[in-house]
Scaffold this motif. Sequence first.
Motif, mmCIF file in Angstrom:
data_model
loop_
_atom_site.group_PDB
_atom_site.id
_atom_site.type_symbol
_atom_site.label_atom_id
_atom_site.label_comp_id
_atom_site.label_asym_id
_atom_site.label_seq_id
_atom_site.Cartn_x
_atom_site.Cartn_y
_atom_site.Cartn_z
ATOM 1 N N ASN A 1 0.826 -1.207 0.000
ATOM 2 C CA ASN A 1 0.000 0.000 0.000
ATOM 3 C C ASN A 1 0.859 1.257 0.000
ATOM 4 O O ASN A 1 1.840 1.352 0.732
ATOM 5 N N LYS A 2 0.466 2.244 -0.831
ATOM 6 C CA LYS A 2 1.208 3.502 -0.909
ATOM 7 C C LYS A 2 0.433 4.700 -0.382
ATOM 8 O O LYS A 2 1.023 5.740 -0.117
ATOM 9 N N MET A 3 -0.897 4.555 -0.231
ATOM 10 C CA MET A 3 -1.676 5.701 0.222
ATOM 11 C C MET A 3 -3.061 5.269 0.689
ATOM 12 O O MET A 3 -3.726 4.460 0.039
ATOM 13 N N ILE A 4 -3.481 5.828 1.826
ATOM 14 C CA ILE A 4 -4.858 5.708 2.296
ATOM 15 C C ILE A 4 -5.355 7.128 2.511
ATOM 16 O O ILE A 4 -4.645 7.963 3.069
ATOM 17 N N PRO B 1 3.673 6.070 3.215
ATOM 18 C CA PRO B 1 4.776 5.488 3.986
ATOM 19 C C PRO B 1 5.707 6.532 4.619
ATOM 20 O O PRO B 1 6.518 6.193 5.477
ATOM 21 N N THR B 2 5.588 7.799 4.222
ATOM 22 C CA THR B 2 6.446 8.849 4.794
ATOM 23 C C THR B 2 5.722 9.741 5.791
ATOM 24 O O THR B 2 6.278 10.738 6.249
ATOM 25 N N GLY B 3 4.474 9.420 6.145
ATOM 26 C CA GLY B 3 3.759 10.203 7.145
ATOM 27 C C GLY B 3 2.331 10.506 6.750
ATOM 28 O O GLY B 3 1.799 9.972 5.775
ATOM 29 N N GLU C 1 5.757 11.552 11.768
ATOM 30 C CA GLU C 1 5.782 10.457 12.742
ATOM 31 C C GLU C 1 4.548 9.561 12.662
ATOM 32 O O GLU C 1 4.511 8.502 13.281
ATOM 33 N N VAL C 2 3.548 9.956 11.883
ATOM 34 C CA VAL C 2 2.309 9.171 11.784
ATOM 35 C C VAL C 2 2.377 8.290 10.539
ATOM 36 O O VAL C 2 2.042 8.713 9.436
ATOM 37 N N VAL C 3 2.850 7.078 10.732
ATOM 38 C CA VAL C 3 2.982 6.106 9.639
ATOM 39 C C VAL C 3 2.190 4.863 10.032
ATOM 40 O O VAL C 3 2.380 4.318 11.121
#
Length: 194
Positions: free
Chosen positions: A87-90, A108-110, A133-135
């Motif tokens: 997965n790359k984005m939600i 994946p970067t936050g 920090e939210v990953v």
Amino acid sequence: MKTILFLILTSAVFAADAPLLKDDFYVSDSAIRRAARGEWKFAEGSATCTQDDALFKKNKDHGPILFYDLNYTDALIQFAVKPDEANKMIVFTANGADGHVFRLVFTPTGMGVRAFPPEGEDHKSISLGNEKEVVLKAGAWTKVSVDLRGTKAKVKVGDFAKTYEHASIAPAKVNLSVGFSYGTVSVTELVVDK
């Protein structure tokens, strides 16, 4: 007569406490939900979909999505998501009659937090925060809570909590959605309260 009055009052109290919307994901055909852009499976209280790359391209690089038509202005929206490693984005979005109002974008970067001021002809988003920090952890359920009240959005993701403010959050909303790009994502425990 007292018993009837008590039952009427009790029913009114419980109805007032009832959520605006609750999806238990036990049935695939639901009047409250539109599952689109993929083959969603509903089992054991969750909805799961794997992106179909041909459908992704056909839908102009938009992946599977769950839509909920609901009129609200202020509301507490809660759900949990579980992405896989691909997965790359939600994306969670609250929409008004004229377009997007508020959005969370998990990559994946936050997590990106966005508002959509109604001014301007292209209705572009502005960043309210970029929380590195939210990953979301692959293979694990993460609870998400978005409390929209007037110009404020209080966001909780796991242990993270922060309030954002912008005038464009305040307008009436007509729906909400949870969508994603790439891989497989599961959604559960979606509840909207007043």
